[in-house]
Design a protein around this motif. Sequence first.
Motif, PDB file in Angstrom:
ATOM      1  N   PRO A 207      66.987  38.606  25.156  1.00  0.00           N
ATOM      2  CA  PRO A 207      66.782  37.719  26.310  1.00  0.00           C
ATOM      3  C   PRO A 207      67.542  38.205  27.545  1.00  0.00           C
TER       4      PRO A 207
ATOM      5  N   LYS B 238      61.417  37.860  14.773  1.00  0.00           N
ATOM      6  CA  LYS B 238      60.910  37.005  15.852  1.00  0.00           C
ATOM      7  C   LYS B 238      61.983  36.681  16.888  1.00  0.00           C
ATOM      8  N   LYS B 239      63.003  37.526  16.964  1.00  0.00           N
ATOM      9  CA  LYS B 239      64.042  37.369  17.975  1.00  0.00           C
ATOM     10  C   LYS B 239      64.247  38.722  18.646  1.00  0.00           C
TER      11      LYS B 239
ATOM     12  N   SER C   2      59.596  31.289  23.952  1.00  0.00           N
ATOM     13  CA  SER C   2      59.796  31.460  22.512  1.00  0.00           C
ATOM     14  C   SER C   2      58.519  31.191  21.725  1.00  0.00           C
ATOM     15  N   ASN C   3      57.551  30.502  22.357  1.00  0.00           N
ATOM     16  CA  ASN C   3      56.264  30.232  21.709  1.00  0.00           C
ATOM     17  C   ASN C   3      55.244  31.333  21.978  1.00  0.00           C
ATOM     18  N   SER C   4      55.683  32.429  22.615  1.00  0.00           N
ATOM     19  CA  SER C   4      54.845  33.595  22.929  1.00  0.00           C
ATOM     20  C   SER C   4      53.802  33.321  24.007  1.00  0.00           C
TER      21      SER C   4
ATOM     22  N   SER D  70      62.980  35.639  27.570  1.00  0.00           N
ATOM     23  CA  SER D  70      63.531  34.664  26.635  1.00  0.00           C
ATOM     24  C   SER D  70      63.876  35.394  25.342  1.00  0.00           C
ATOM     25  N   ILE D  71      64.121  34.660  24.284  1.00  0.00           N
ATOM     26  CA  ILE D  71      64.380  35.270  22.985  1.00  0.00           C
ATOM     27  C   ILE D  71      63.154  36.028  22.489  1.00  0.00           C
ATOM     28  N   ASN D  72      62.000  35.751  23.088  1.00  0.00           N
ATOM     29  CA  ASN D  72      60.782  36.507  22.772  1.00  0.00           C
ATOM     30  C   ASN D  72      60.906  37.960  23.212  1.00  0.00           C
TER      31      ASN D  72
END
Length: 253
Positions: free
Chosen positions: A162, A158-159, A181-183, A193-195
Amino acid sequence: MKEPLNSHMYSASIAVMLCISIAACQSDSPPEPASLDGLVTDFVSNAGLEGATLCWHIEAPTPTSLDAASSCVVTDNQGAYRIDLMEANQNGWLTARRQGYVTGIANLRTGSGLQTVPPLSLTTPTLFELQGQLTNTEAVGDTGSLVFSVSNGIPKDKKNVPNIQVSLTPKAGDGPFYLGSNSLPDLSASKTSINGGGLILNLPNGSYELRHDGLIEPCDVLLGHGTAQTVRAQVVPGWVTFVRIECPAPSGR
């Protein structure tokens, strides 16, 4: 006294030697086979989708030409599939469709042997409309969308990667909208983002190039044609186009 060379035998010997050295004289070898396997999942639950149809196309598909695919299979009860192709090292298109979901398409180049395709996550028309609402975007008829992702190569952590900025050539549609990050779309974001993902909506039918700026690690194209910095993809009205690159961090980091 030496006997004179037989001219016919001499000519035949030369012909045999030439035939060995010239590829045109060699018998045609059969095409090298290739296979694709992977999963089709539900975007929300991430569960495998049974009964989805996967098709391989050697010409750009349209909603009216899906039945003209060169190879089609149906996913099993785990959402898994395998397509055996006649020839390796081809540029083509993989489509995934199932009743109640928006059809997905990805440009691919096959290798030789078995090639695992990243999971294709299909979304429902309702969720597709919700994405437009979350981005304050009004749907435009006869257009498609593009979903992009920059993976770190580590499954299910899940990372992703970014700080990557994307742009589209030719310029069209609405976006890009980067996912938080919350999709969910983060309308204030100007980079991944980290997504690691995002989407572009309301794209007219056609071929596009998605450029990635800010790449640091060597990256590979998983879904799309071309290089990681500039990925080519086909957009089809009413469908979702998947573009995915992978930038694995060096070991030890």
